[in-house]
Scaffold this motif. Structure first.
Motif, mmCIF file in Angstrom:
data_model
loop_
_atom_site.group_PDB
_atom_site.id
_atom_site.type_symbol
_atom_site.label_atom_id
_atom_site.label_comp_id
_atom_site.label_asym_id
_atom_site.label_seq_id
_atom_site.Cartn_x
_atom_site.Cartn_y
_atom_site.Cartn_z
ATOM 1 N N ARG A 68 -3.699 -68.937 5.003
ATOM 2 C CA ARG A 68 -2.428 -68.751 5.709
ATOM 3 C C ARG A 68 -2.586 -67.801 6.890
ATOM 4 O O ARG A 68 -2.048 -68.055 7.969
ATOM 5 C CB ARG A 68 -1.370 -68.215 4.740
ATOM 6 N N LYS A 69 -3.331 -66.705 6.697
ATOM 7 C CA LYS A 69 -3.536 -65.744 7.783
ATOM 8 C C LYS A 69 -4.258 -66.399 8.948
ATOM 9 O O LYS A 69 -3.895 -66.208 10.118
ATOM 10 C CB LYS A 69 -4.336 -64.543 7.283
ATOM 11 N N ARG A 72 -1.973 -68.748 10.843
ATOM 12 C CA ARG A 72 -1.020 -68.012 11.681
ATOM 13 C C ARG A 72 -1.702 -67.496 12.940
ATOM 14 O O ARG A 72 -1.111 -67.507 14.019
ATOM 15 C CB ARG A 72 -0.433 -66.840 10.899
#
Length: 102
Positions: A68-69, A72
């Protein structure tokens, strides 16, 4: 006399062979000695695997957070807005591949 002794010896060996075969030996089983052939003992069973369920769940959560990081940071997880006419509306204009329409 020799013929009778040979016949009696042959009969004795045949009966001995039959008795040995009944006992489980036989010419194939143990070389005529009777009993089962000797075999090495089987290997011990493998050790049971340790329980790694909590570790797997934790590592899966860490991997998902990292994914997810990264998404993003790359700007992948957002919403893509399109113009009102759509992408192939034939409005013309310059693109990366050249001029379209008109």
């Amino acid at each position: 006399m020799k013929k009778i002794l040979c016949i009696l010896a042959a009969v004795f060996f045949v009966f001995a062979w039959i008795e040995d075969a009944r006992a489980g030996g036989g010419p194939v089983g143990g070389g005529g000695k009777g009993g089962a052939p000797s075999m090495p003992p089987p290997p011990p069973p493998p050790a049971p695997l340790p329980d790694t369920t909590p570790q797997e769940a934790e590592s899966r959560a860490v991997r998902d957070d990292e994914r997810r990081k990264l998404s993003r940071q790359k700007g992948v997880g957002g919403t893509l807005l399109a113009p009102l006419g759509g992408f192939g509306a034939g409005t013309g204009g310059d693109t990366l591949l050249g001029r379209i329409g008109r």
